[in-house]
Motif scaffolding. Structure first.
Motif, PDB file in Angstrom:
ATOM      1  N   LEU A   9       0.849  -0.911   0.222  1.00 31.67           N
ATOM      2  CA  LEU A   9      -0.043  -0.309   0.061  1.00 31.67           C
ATOM      3  C   LEU A   9       1.048   1.851   0.101  1.00 31.67           C
ATOM      4  O   LEU A   9       0.768   1.845  -0.787  1.00 31.67           O
ATOM      5  CB  LEU A   9      -1.324  -0.055   1.166  1.00 31.67           C
ATOM      6  N   GLN A  17      -4.048  10.634  -0.684  1.00 36.35           N
ATOM      7  CA  GLN A  17      -4.939   9.992  -0.577  1.00 36.35           C
ATOM      8  C   GLN A  17      -4.868   9.251   0.420  1.00 36.35           C
ATOM      9  O   GLN A  17      -4.552   9.876   1.844  1.00 36.35           O
ATOM     10  CB  GLN A  17      -4.258   8.459  -1.297  1.00 36.35           C
ATOM     11  N   VAL A  70      -6.905  -3.054   5.814  1.00 31.03           N
ATOM     12  CA  VAL A  70      -6.571  -1.726   5.625  1.00 31.03           C
ATOM     13  C   VAL A  70      -6.539  -1.426   4.252  1.00 31.03           C
ATOM     14  O   VAL A  70      -6.185  -2.738   3.625  1.00 31.03           O
ATOM     15  CB  VAL A  70      -4.851  -1.663   5.943  1.00 31.03           C
ATOM     16  N   VAL A  71      -7.275  -0.344   3.760  1.00 31.92           N
ATOM     17  CA  VAL A  71      -7.560  -0.556   2.464  1.00 31.92           C
ATOM     18  C   VAL A  71      -7.158   0.384   1.942  1.00 31.92           C
ATOM     19  O   VAL A  71      -7.310   1.195   2.648  1.00 31.92           O
ATOM     20  CB  VAL A  71      -9.236  -1.033   2.040  1.00 31.92           C
ATOM     21  N   GLY A  72      -6.570   0.306   0.631  1.00 28.72           N
ATOM     22  CA  GLY A  72      -6.234   1.653  -0.092  1.00 28.72           C
ATOM     23  C   GLY A  72      -4.872   1.489  -1.138  1.00 28.72           C
ATOM     24  O   GLY A  72      -4.670   0.679  -0.900  1.00 28.72           O
ATOM     25  N   PRO A  73      -4.267   2.717  -1.196  1.00 25.62           N
ATOM     26  CA  PRO A  73      -4.464   3.611  -1.069  1.00 25.62           C
ATOM     27  C   PRO A  73      -5.724   4.354  -1.896  1.00 25.62           C
ATOM     28  O   PRO A  73      -5.966   3.849  -3.254  1.00 25.62           O
ATOM     29  CB  PRO A  73      -3.300   4.209  -1.942  1.00 25.62           C
ATOM     30  N   LEU A  74      -6.666   4.820  -1.040  1.00 27.37           N
ATOM     31  CA  LEU A  74      -7.874   5.395  -2.217  1.00 27.37           C
ATOM     32  C   LEU A  74      -7.905   6.435  -1.990  1.00 27.37           C
ATOM     33  O   LEU A  74      -7.032   7.719  -1.938  1.00 27.37           O
ATOM     34  CB  LEU A  74      -8.905   5.091  -1.064  1.00 27.37           C
ATOM     35  N   GLY A  75      -9.101   7.148  -2.933  1.00 30.21           N
ATOM     36  CA  GLY A  75      -9.203   8.098  -4.047  1.00 30.21           C
ATOM     37  C   GLY A  75      -8.038   8.992  -4.597  1.00 30.21           C
ATOM     38  O   GLY A  75      -6.947   8.034  -5.019  1.00 30.21           O
TER      39      GLY A  75
END
Lengths: 266, 479
Positions: A9, A17, A70-75
């Motif tokens: 990540l 983000q 843990v989710v991402g990287p988002l945006g």
């Protein structure tokens, strides 16, 4: 403040983000801004303030514990380039950590970076040293005057403008009312002002629309179109109303959690 | 097993005897009781009912039902096994072509597929193929007889499946059996896709989805949840990492909104959000889970498909005093399964047909309190073949609501097309894939399910997965 080891990540993540955290198996999914990226060691810095059940759970986690998700990287990352003038990064309260990687990126792109950070009092100020090192200039404000200039970040921003600083770009992260006021200050001077919005989110990948915000009269999803948006086009009032949607539930869940903690069930 | 079949006379009957047996009726939870719980509504046939129903089947020489099935399950063969009390073998028979019988037996629109073309349809009543499929799948699972099939020797080839919905799970199941290494990436924190976030517990218990996923894991499929391909890694990087083929089954995860005034007021949800909160995040159990959802007293759900039925029936279970479907065409044109419309009617859902919303009106705190609607009438057919709804001038009126769920359909989530080079999409953002092989414009990449068709059904996604797996296997073996 804590660091999470998520090498894959961290390798992909960029300033601006965010991630979504879930502490345990029946915990809520909550979005958190990225406060620092240590690519060498695969560590991601997050700063969490206890304001309710989910943050209370996280704050009580111990070193070595694992997050369930843990989710991402988002945006979308903050749009970084050489702006050909001064970039002002403004952070308020828990909005201070995310401007640190942004300040670093702006500096790396060749900009002069002035940082303004504000908190209610000096105990709530964070990342002073980090930002002090990165920014060309760092202005500190506290509501009560316990450190730095007494007043709000907008007062410091206004002073910069009045003093004739050649500001080409403003990035602001913090409570919605703060970001709204920053945009108000820069509007008459037509300075490009971007804000990082934090509506309630569920999935964070654009499939539910829970995070929708109105920007320039159009509906956008903060999790995929943002989280950064043009501060002069954002309907901040609508965002504040939407953020309050689950106030009663949040209060109940927090009280229930604290009660469980007290009687040893937490 | 012998005990449960005691007293039931097994085996095929002479045709005249078969025609005398009535179609077995599914035992169901009473409507008054079931609006207060999230338990399954149909309870499932008893073994005796299953045998009787199977004995009704005429075992046609030229079975129409197989053609009616999107994945061509050998229906007469599995029904024959049921008639002979061989329930587990019947499940295995179905699994030769459909890896998700416990799911499909519950959610397939059989009246439009196998049962709709059954020779007994029309003058008589069709065989309850769906009930039987569900029965045998449940039997196999409950009697712990899920057979792990023989896995072919390792081919040394690696496959990445993006999305763990019905399409992805089907591809994973087929390719793992053929000896390939399979990793399934899922953006959400639980596998299953729409099976877990979209379809409510009272239609598809999540334990069933979990057991399908666990079964795949037992066969050797690797699952990586909370892993968003397109963000943490792109499809291009998957190839760089050594994957030989990629399947994209990311679904129709982009909610459609009406685009009318007031749609961002508090209390207005997309169906995806409403159902994800309730199903995936189990908001109906706020005490235990902590995810909130507005229960609403007067709920309006916009739309006429299965998702709309799911949303309105969920609202009743969350305590709504009034749950209404607001649909711009009439009952005849509703795309939802007959069974779901029927269940909704039984549960007291109000149906407002030939009605469309014009705008939402909020109170001073930003909460929706009313919806302005207009009555419609049906004109000439449009592109979908259904009669086009036309507003009736001057028929506007105000409806009181405190929660609205917009269930008017979903489009393909743009994340993968946006971040993958050379992936052709059509004007609606769906990935273009060959009808037979499901291959995309990009070498080594296949796609299937809602990401190709737009919002459709579980069985179509599973069928696409089957086709893709076949083509992918051929490709992998040629490398």
């Amino acid at each position: 403040m804590f660091k999470i080891r998520v090498p894959e990540l961290v390798e992909k993540a960029k300033a601006g983000q965010f991630i979504i955290l879930r502490a345990y198996d029946n915990s809520e999914r909550i979005p958190m801004s990225i406060g620092g990226l240590d690519r060498e060691n695969g560590l991601l810095t997050v700063v969490v303030m206890e304001v309710g059940k989910s943050t209370a759970e996280i704050v009580r986690m111990k070193e070595g514990e694992e997050f369930k998700d843990v989710v991402g990287p988002l945006g979308e990352p903050t749009h970084i380039k050489d702006f050909g003038g001064t970039c002002v990064v403004i952070g308020g309260g828990v909005g201070i950590p995310p401007i640190y990687p942004i300040a670093q990126a702006l500096k790396d792109a060749g900009n002069k970076v002035v940082g303004i950070i504000g908190a209610r009092n000096e105990d709530l100020l964070i990342f002073e040293d980090e930002l002090g090192e990165t920014c060309d200039e760092l202005v500190i404000t506290t509501d009560d005057g316990s450190k730095g200039m007494k007043g709000f970040v907008t007062d410091a921003l206004q002073k910069l403008i009045d003093d004739g600083e050649n500001i080409k770009f403003v990035m602001s992260v913090g409570p919605v009312i703060m970001m709204k006021n920053v945009a108000k200050v820069t509007k008459p001077h037509e300075i490009s002002t971007w804000v990082s919005l934090n509506p309630i989110m569920v999935d964070g990948t654009g499939m539910c629309g829970g995070c929708r915000v109105t920007v320039g009269g159009k509906s956008k999803f903060a999790c995929v179109d943002g989280p950064d948006f043009d501060g002069h086009l954002v309907d901040f009032d609508e965002l504040m109303k939407r953020q309050a949607m689950y106030k009663d539930f949040e209060k109940k869940a927090y009280e229930h959690f604290l009660h469980k903690c007290k009687i040893g069930l937490g | 097993m012998a005990d449960e079949l005691e007293g039931i006379s097994l085996g095929q009957l002479p045709p005249k005897e078969r025609m005398k047996i009535p179609r077995q009726s599914m035992p169901e939870q009473n409507p008054d009781k079931r609006v207060h719980n999230f338990n399954e509504v149909p309870r499932g046939l008893t073994p005796e009912q299953a045998v009787h129903e199977a004995q009704r089947c005429l075992q046609c020489k030229k079975p129409k039902c197989i053609d009616g099935c999107p994945v061509e399950v050998d229906i007469p063969a599995f029904i024959d096994l049921v008639a002979n009390g061989k329930f587990t073998e019947a499940a295995w028979k179905i699994k030769e072509t459909n890896s998700l019988p416990a799911v499909c037996g519950r959610v397939c629109p059989q009246e439009e597929q196998c049962e709709g073309v059954c020779v007994l349809t029309g003058k008589y009543t069709p065989i309850a193929i769906g009930y039987l499929e569900r029965f045998v799948a449940d039997w196999e699972r409950e009697h712990d007889e899920m057979k792990v099939p023989e896995i072919a020797p390792s081919t040394g080839k690696k496959v990445a499946v993006v999305g763990s919905g019905p399409a992805g799970l089907t591809v994973a199941g087929d390719l793992i059996k053929l000896g390939h290494q399979v990793t399934v990436f899922e953006a959400l924190h639980k596998e299953g896709g729409v099976l877990v976030y979209g379809i409510p517990e009272f239609r598809l218990p999540k334990d069933i989805v979990k057991s399908e996923v666990d079964f795949l894991a037992k066969m050797g499929v690797e699952f990586k949840a909370s892993y968003v391909i397109g963000k943490i890694k792109g499809v291009d990087e998957l190839f760089e990492e050594g994957y030989d083929a990629v399947f994209i089954g990311t679904g129709a995860g982009l909610p459609n909104f009406m685009g009318v005034e007031g749609e961002n007021l508090n209390g207005i949800y997309s169906a995806n959000e409403y159902l994800t909160r309730s199903n995936l995040m189990r908001a109906y159990d706020f005490e235990a889970e902590g995810t909130p959802i507005m229960p609403g007293k007067r709920v309006a759900v916009l739309g006429g498909g299965n998702t709309a039925m799911d949303a309105v029936r969920t609202s009743l279970r969350l305590g709504a005093e009034k749950g209404a479907i607001v649909y711009r065409r009439s009952r005849k044109e509703m795309p939802a399964r007959n069974e779901e419309i029927h269940h909704a009617e039984q549960e007291g859902v109000e149906f407002q047909f030939l009605t469309a919303p014009l705008r939402f009106i909020g109170d001073e705190n930003g909460w929706v309190k009313q919806m302005e609607c207009i009555k419609m009438e049906l004109g000439e057919p449009d592109a979908s073949g259904r009669r086009r709804p036309v507003p009736i001038e001057g028929s506007e009126y105000i409806m009181d609501v405190d929660t609205v769920v917009v269930a008017i359909g979903n489009s393909s989530n743009p994340l993968i097309p946006k971040t993958t080079k050379g992936l052709e999409t059509n004007k609606w953002g769906n990935i273009v894939a060959d009808d037979d092989s499901m291959a995309t414009s990009r070498k080594g990449v296949w796609a299937g399910g809602d990401i190709v068709t737009g919002g459709a059904t579980v069985i179509l996604a599973a069928g696409a997965g089957k086709k893709a797996a076949r083509s992918m296997h051929q490709y992998l073996m040629s490398l």
